[in-house]
Design a protein around this motif. Structure first.
Motif, PDB file in Angstrom:
ATOM      1  N   LEU A 147       9.142  -6.697  21.629  1.00  0.00           N
ATOM      2  CA  LEU A 147       8.247  -7.807  21.937  1.00  0.00           C
ATOM      3  C   LEU A 147       6.780  -7.399  21.758  1.00  0.00           C
ATOM      4  O   LEU A 147       5.988  -8.139  21.165  1.00  0.00           O
ATOM      5  N   ASN A 148       6.415  -6.224  22.244  1.00  0.00           N
ATOM      6  CA  ASN A 148       5.033  -5.762  22.087  1.00  0.00           C
ATOM      7  C   ASN A 148       4.681  -5.500  20.633  1.00  0.00           C
ATOM      8  O   ASN A 148       3.552  -5.759  20.211  1.00  0.00           O
ATOM      9  N   ARG A 149       5.613  -5.002  19.846  1.00  0.00           N
ATOM     10  CA  ARG A 149       5.358  -4.791  18.424  1.00  0.00           C
ATOM     11  C   ARG A 149       5.189  -6.133  17.702  1.00  0.00           C
ATOM     12  O   ARG A 149       4.313  -6.285  16.856  1.00  0.00           O
ATOM     13  N   ILE A 150       6.022  -7.107  18.041  1.00  0.00           N
ATOM     14  CA  ILE A 150       5.877  -8.449  17.452  1.00  0.00           C
ATOM     15  C   ILE A 150       4.516  -9.019  17.817  1.00  0.00           C
ATOM     16  O   ILE A 150       3.818  -9.588  16.967  1.00  0.00           O
ATOM     17  N   ALA A 151       4.119  -8.868  19.071  1.00  0.00           N
ATOM     18  CA  ALA A 151       2.815  -9.374  19.519  1.00  0.00           C
ATOM     19  C   ALA A 151       1.674  -8.693  18.770  1.00  0.00           C
ATOM     20  O   ALA A 151       0.687  -9.345  18.412  1.00  0.00           O
ATOM     21  N   GLN A 152       1.794  -7.380  18.525  1.00  0.00           N
ATOM     22  CA  GLN A 152       0.745  -6.657  17.793  1.00  0.00           C
ATOM     23  C   GLN A 152       0.588  -7.203  16.374  1.00  0.00           C
ATOM     24  O   GLN A 152      -0.516  -7.495  15.941  1.00  0.00           O
ATOM     25  N   VAL A 153       1.700  -7.338  15.661  1.00  0.00           N
ATOM     26  CA  VAL A 153       1.600  -7.779  14.270  1.00  0.00           C
ATOM     27  C   VAL A 153       1.302  -9.275  14.152  1.00  0.00           C
ATOM     28  O   VAL A 153       0.791  -9.719  13.126  1.00  0.00           O
ATOM     29  N   SER A 154       1.589 -10.041  15.208  1.00  0.00           N
ATOM     30  CA  SER A 154       1.327 -11.481  15.214  1.00  0.00           C
ATOM     31  C   SER A 154      -0.022 -11.819  15.825  1.00  0.00           C
ATOM     32  O   SER A 154      -0.383 -13.003  15.909  1.00  0.00           O
ATOM     33  N   ASN A 155      -0.757 -10.800  16.307  1.00  0.00           N
ATOM     34  CA  ASN A 155      -2.068 -10.989  16.927  1.00  0.00           C
ATOM     35  C   ASN A 155      -2.026 -11.918  18.135  1.00  0.00           C
ATOM     36  O   ASN A 155      -2.936 -12.733  18.332  1.00  0.00           O
ATOM     37  N   TRP A 156      -0.980 -11.806  18.942  1.00  0.00           N
ATOM     38  CA  TRP A 156      -0.930 -12.553  20.199  1.00  0.00           C
ATOM     39  C   TRP A 156      -1.876 -11.912  21.177  1.00  0.00           C
ATOM     40  O   TRP A 156      -2.089 -10.719  21.169  1.00  0.00           O
ATOM     41  N   GLN A 157      -2.428 -12.695  22.066  1.00  0.00           N
ATOM     42  CA  GLN A 157      -3.309 -12.162  23.120  1.00  0.00           C
ATOM     43  C   GLN A 157      -2.568 -11.795  24.323  1.00  0.00           C
ATOM     44  O   GLN A 157      -1.640 -11.724  24.764  1.00  0.00           O
TER      45      GLN A 157
END
Length: 157
Positions: free
Chosen positions: A147-157
């Motif tokens: 989940l954190n890797r997806i958030a990093q590459v998706s630029n989630w805040q």
């Protein structure tokens, strides 16, 4: 004792559906899991993304859902660390050391898991090293790492 985790041997990430929104399943591979009797908790988790792959919610096994934001909350606005509650009712933290290195620590600050990208000569893109003490919450660790890797590459805040 530490275990190196290789996604092709330990876990399977599959797309379950994408109509109307993306659903992904993360499951432990039985041959890998059967080698580790200390593993507890559910054998899989699910990501239910929102429209256009925005953050939605996740579920561990058959438990109740939690939002993706709850599974990666931060305590200070300026912090890059992300916290999650495991099913053992303890809070754990992923520290972002760099985009290529994440460390997971237990409530006492002990390092229990380390994710890092590989060197050019390695036959894998990244590895996750897990301390033996982390096996009871392996599903939560792998789920929140992804989940954190997806958030990093998706630029989630």
């Amino acid at each position: 004792m530490s275990l190196s985790w290789c996604p092709s041997r330990a876990s399977l990430v599959v797309q379950v559906d994408e109509n109307p929104n993306l659903i992904m399943k993360i499951a432990r591979e039985t041959p890998w899991a059967s080698q580790h009797s200390d593993i507890m908790g559910p054998p899989n988790s699910y990501f239910y993304f929102g429209p256009n792959r925005t953050p939605g919610h996740l579920i561990y096994g058959n438990s109740t859902y939690q939002t993706m934001a709850q599974a990666r909350h931060r305590k200070k606005e300026s912090s890059t660390s992300r916290y999650f509650w495991a099913q053992n009712i303890r809070e754990y933290k992923w520290r972002v050391i760099s985009p290529q290195r994440l460390e997971c620590v237990d409530p006492k600050g002990n390092l229990i898991a380390l994710w890092e990208t590989s060197q050019l000569a390695d036959p894998f893109a990244a590895k996750l090293t897990i301390k033996h003490a982390a096996l009871p919450i392996i599903t939560e660790i792998v789920t929140t790492l992804i989940l954190n890797r997806i958030a990093q590459v998706s630029n989630w805040q």
